[in-house]
Scaffold this active site. Structure first.
Site, PDB file in Angstrom:
ATOM      1  N   HIS A 166      37.274 124.310 -10.353  1.00 61.13           N
ATOM      2  CA  HIS A 166      38.164 125.287  -9.722  1.00 61.13           C
ATOM      3  C   HIS A 166      37.335 126.358  -9.015  1.00 61.13           C
ATOM      4  CE1 HIS A 166      41.562 124.322 -12.778  1.00 61.13           C
ATOM      5  NE2 HIS A 166      41.934 123.886 -11.586  1.00 61.13           N
ATOM      6  N   CYS A 253      41.369 131.581 -17.070  1.00 64.39           N
ATOM      7  CA  CYS A 253      42.321 130.469 -17.252  1.00 64.39           C
ATOM      8  C   CYS A 253      43.401 130.781 -18.279  1.00 64.39           C
ATOM      9  CB  CYS A 253      41.604 129.203 -17.717  1.00 64.39           C
ATOM     10  SG  CYS A 253      40.111 128.797 -16.821  1.00 64.39           S
TER      11      CYS A 253
END
Length: 258
Positions: A166, A253
């Protein structure tokens, strides 16, 4: 300056030991330890002056503690994403009711198939949103995302990713013009206008720090990163995320901050 008032988190499920990972050599997460680390994470967030909404664990979704991916929250509204990993796609339906507690219908938008987008690929810098094109976030998802942003008077730009899962695996904005960068992001021209704090390769995991109301939460066990953040003038709190690292997860996250 951004000021966060609310954070959404979700308790880790016992099934997290079967979560997605690119680093099986780190072993499976210790569930009991993961729960303790999650408690410490919530405490650190509260120390930063936010209200924390804690959602119940979802055993059917092993990675569902990573609430950043199924939604993106801006100052104008929320975008329910369409996560790119098949085993995680249903998480978007579970996060939406929680998001709707804070936003009315007109301020909740959706990324629709065939577009895919993971919130971990989205980095907010004021009213500009950098979006990483990754294995989980595709061109159509980014196009829809930018269309929604433009409707709210916000803007975005695409950042092609070469090596990381990511975008925020390797670059994170700490406000005040400061940005933590590691690996491929050290030389990306997209970020050259910021003061880039370069992370040593052996501490690259700790590029994933989060700024919350003037304090930066830093993963425990990365002394060079901790010192660099403190030298930049920030108050810091450290939280151990060893069990989440085993699932390719980090500090950002684990929460939606808005």
């Amino acid at each position: 300056m951004t000021k966060f008032t609310n954070v959404i988190v979700r308790r880790p499920a016992k099934s997290m030991v079967e979560g997605i990972t690119s680093a099986p050599e780190l072993g499976k997460p210790d569930y009991e330890l993961a729960c303790k680390q999650h408690d410490d994470y919530i405490a650190a967030l509260k120390d930063c002056g936010v209200e924390v909404t804690v959602l119940p664990a979802l055993e059917q979704f092993p990675d569902s503690c990573f609430v950043e991916d199924p939604a993106v929250i801006t100052r104008c509204g929320a975008i329910i994403t369409n996560p790119g990993a098949a085993s995680r796609n249903g998480e978007k339906d579970e996060i939406e009711p929680a998001v709707r507690q804070f936003f009315d219908d007109s301020r909740v938008k959706h990324i629709e198939s065939p577009g895919t987008l993971d919130g971990g690929d989205v980095m907010m810098v004021g009213d500009h949103f950098y979006v990483g094109r990754s294995a989980r976030t595709n061109e159509e998802g980014i196009r829809q995302f930018f269309e929604i942003l433009e409707g709210w008077g916000l803007e975005g730009s695409e950042v092609p990713l070469e090596h990381v899962l990511h975008l925020k695996t390797g670059v994170n904005y700490l406000e005040d013009g400061n940005m933590l960068v590691s690996g491929e992001f050290v030389t990306k021209p997209d970020f050259e206008q910021y003061h880039r704090i370069e992370i040593p390769e052996d501490e690259a995991y700790a590029a994933n720090c989060i700024w919350v109301n003037g304090t930066v939460i830093v993963p425990e066990g990365y002394p060079a990163v901790l010192k660099a953040v403190q030298d930049a003038g920030y108050e810091t709190i450290t939280v151990d995320t060893s069990e989440y690292r085993k699932l390719d997860g980090g500090l950002s996250c684990l929460s939606l901050r808005f």
